[in-house]
Write a protein that holds these residues in place. Structure first.
Motif, PDB file in Angstrom:
ATOM      1  N   GLN A 107       1.349   4.244   0.823  1.00 17.64           N
ATOM      2  CA  GLN A 107       0.286   4.774  -0.019  1.00 17.64           C
ATOM      3  C   GLN A 107      -0.950   3.885  -0.061  1.00 17.64           C
ATOM      4  N   GLY A 108      -0.815   2.626   0.385  1.00 18.18           N
ATOM      5  CA  GLY A 108      -1.933   1.694   0.312  1.00 18.18           C
ATOM      6  C   GLY A 108      -1.837   0.646   1.403  1.00 18.18           C
ATOM      7  N   ALA A 109      -2.303  -0.555   1.103  1.00 16.49           N
ATOM      8  CA  ALA A 109      -2.345  -1.617   2.108  1.00 16.49           C
ATOM      9  C   ALA A 109      -0.945  -2.019   2.571  1.00 16.49           C
ATOM     10  N   ALA A 110      -0.788  -2.153   3.881  1.00 15.21           N
ATOM     11  CA  ALA A 110       0.451  -2.655   4.493  1.00 15.21           C
ATOM     12  C   ALA A 110       0.046  -3.817   5.397  1.00 15.21           C
ATOM     13  N   VAL A 125       4.649   7.852   7.266  1.00 11.27           N
ATOM     14  CA  VAL A 125       3.713   8.793   6.650  1.00 11.27           C
ATOM     15  C   VAL A 125       2.769   7.980   5.781  1.00 11.27           C
ATOM     16  N   ALA A 126       1.476   8.062   6.061  1.00 14.46           N
ATOM     17  CA  ALA A 126       0.511   7.215   5.364  1.00 14.46           C
ATOM     18  C   ALA A 126      -0.540   8.041   4.639  1.00 14.46           C
ATOM     19  N   SER A 127      -0.962   7.519   3.512  1.00 11.44           N
ATOM     20  CA  SER A 127      -2.109   8.072   2.806  1.00 11.44           C
ATOM     21  C   SER A 127      -3.380   7.768   3.588  1.00 11.44           C
ATOM     22  N   ASP A 128      -4.388   8.621   3.433  1.00 13.96           N
ATOM     23  CA  ASP A 128      -5.665   8.327   4.086  1.00 13.96           C
ATOM     24  C   ASP A 128      -6.379   7.148   3.431  1.00 13.96           C
ATOM     25  N   GLN A 129      -5.801   6.641   2.345  1.00 15.19           N
ATOM     26  CA  GLN A 129      -6.313   5.435   1.692  1.00 15.19           C
ATOM     27  C   GLN A 129      -5.599   4.176   2.198  1.00 15.19           C
ATOM     28  N   ALA A 130      -4.596   4.337   3.028  1.00 12.70           N
ATOM     29  CA  ALA A 130      -3.813   3.191   3.519  1.00 12.70           C
ATOM     30  C   ALA A 130      -4.580   2.425   4.587  1.00 12.70           C
ATOM     31  N   HIS A 131      -4.246   1.164   4.728  1.00 10.72           N
ATOM     32  CA  HIS A 131      -4.734   0.386   5.864  1.00 10.72           C
ATOM     33  C   HIS A 131      -3.705  -0.665   6.227  1.00 10.72           C
ATOM     34  N   PHE A 132      -3.798  -1.146   7.452  1.00 11.50           N
ATOM     35  CA  PHE A 132      -2.788  -2.020   8.035  1.00 11.50           C
ATOM     36  C   PHE A 132      -3.485  -3.237   8.642  1.00 11.50           C
ATOM     37  N   ALA A 133      -2.757  -4.353   8.709  1.00 12.81           N
ATOM     38  CA  ALA A 133      -3.316  -5.527   9.385  1.00 12.81           C
ATOM     39  C   ALA A 133      -2.227  -6.548   9.663  1.00 12.81           C
ATOM     40  N   THR A 184      -2.281  11.757   5.501  1.00 13.69           N
ATOM     41  CA  THR A 184      -2.587  12.848   4.589  1.00 13.69           C
ATOM     42  C   THR A 184      -3.195  12.289   3.312  1.00 13.69           C
ATOM     43  N   SER A 185      -3.563  13.163   2.402  1.00 12.64           N
ATOM     44  CA  SER A 185      -4.120  12.709   1.129  1.00 12.64           C
ATOM     45  C   SER A 185      -3.000  12.105   0.279  1.00 12.64           C
ATOM     46  N   LEU A 189       1.383  13.211   0.105  1.00 15.39           N
ATOM     47  CA  LEU A 189       2.383  12.342   0.734  1.00 15.39           C
ATOM     48  C   LEU A 189       3.792  12.896   0.596  1.00 15.39           C
ATOM     49  N   ASP A 190       4.170  13.245  -0.631  1.00 15.86           N
ATOM     50  CA  ASP A 190       5.549  13.673  -0.862  1.00 15.86           C
ATOM     51  C   ASP A 190       5.835  15.059  -0.309  1.00 15.86           C
ATOM     52  N   THR A 191       4.801  15.902  -0.220  1.00 22.75           N
ATOM     53  CA  THR A 191       4.967  17.211   0.419  1.00 22.75           C
ATOM     54  C   THR A 191       5.268  17.041   1.906  1.00 22.75           C
TER      55      THR A 191
END
Length: 272
Positions: A107-110, A125-133, A184-185, A189-191
């Motif tokens: 759902q957020g930063a990973a 499955v990631a939120s469109d607000q998530a980011h990775f690094a 997704t938004s 996510l849960d859908t």
């Protein structure tokens, strides 16, 4: 099963594991690693569980290693450092080898080890607000224990960029790189996870397990006679199973196979 830093709930055949240290951005420390290892081993050995979802509380999926823990580790001797690192490597290896399919709900930063958790799971499955690094280089470190899984997910060429720069990868880019299968938004996510679980429920448990083993065996192997022999025996053995017979019979009779189940929605576990 009660833990301090994670929440575990079993709903029907679904195991839900939530990192529950939001005030520390769900960062790893030795205790959360041991709790996750215990929980993952419990799920792996429970034949009634058909799928596991890994998520977290708060705005951050996981910020990776707790900086206070890393600071203490830097002052420890080589043997203690190595033992600590082995436990973290074991966590990723255990998650990678889970019997049931695993879905990361990001759902957020990973970041760092949190990025590792996301790519070790079978599906992300990631939120469109998530980011990775892989931000370890900015702390004078390298993404050592997660490197096999990140490189498997995005390839060595892309890893060359992100391991060296530590830059953020937004959700759209993560989808293109193969880090996140679905973006997704936050509200959806849960859908999306419920839809994935229903797809998984259409397959036989034995065949899904065999498919996971197949991927692990085939990846990065040369396509030669030895691999052809393995894959031929793999499918020949599966054809003789009761679940294969049931699958073919259900298809011919135009009915749902005996293992079929369906859920209407997926909900994250409540705080305990």
């Amino acid at each position: 099963m009660n833990y301090q830093h994670i929440i575990y709930k079993k709903t029907g055949a679904i195991a839900k594991v939530w990192l529950n240290r939001p005030e520390k951005h769900n960062a790893f420390n030795p205790q959360i690693i041991e709790e996750l290892l215990d929980c993952l081993n419990h799920i792996h050995n429970n034949e009634s569980i058909r799928v596991m979802v890994l998520g977290s509380k708060g705005k951050t999926f996981s910020a990776g290693a707790d900086l206070n823990w890393m600071k203490e580790a830097g002052q420890a001797d080589a043997a203690d450092n190595y033992a600590d690192s082995q436990r973290l490597a074991l966590l990723f290896s255990t998650l990678d080898k889970m019997r049931c399919p695993t879905i990361a709900r990001v759902q957020g930063a990973a970041l760092g080890g949190g990025f590792g958790l996301a790519v070790v799971c079978d599906i992300c499955v990631a939120s469109d607000q998530a980011h990775f690094a892989t931000s370890e280089v900015r702390l004078g470190l390298a993404p050592s224990t997660i490197s096999p899984y990140v490189i498997r997910a995005i390839g060595a060429r892309q890893a060359s960029r992100y391991f060296l720069t530590g830059e953020l990868i937004n959700a759209k880019r993560a989808n293109k790189l193969g880090i996140a299968h679905i973006v997704t938004s936050p509200e959806q996510l849960d859908t999306e996870i419920a839809a994935l679980i229903n797809h998984i429920y259409k397959g036989s448990e034995y065949a899904i397990r065999a498919s996971k083993e197949l991927i692990a065996h085939v990846v990065d192997r040369p396509i030669d006679e030895e691999l052809a022999a393995y894959t031929s025996k793999h499918i020949a053995d599966l054809r003789q199973t009761e679940q294969a017979r049931e699958g073919f019979q259900a298809f011919l009779e135009r009915r749902k196979a005996a293992w079929f189940r369906e859920i209407k929605n997926f909900k994250e576990p409540k705080d305990v």
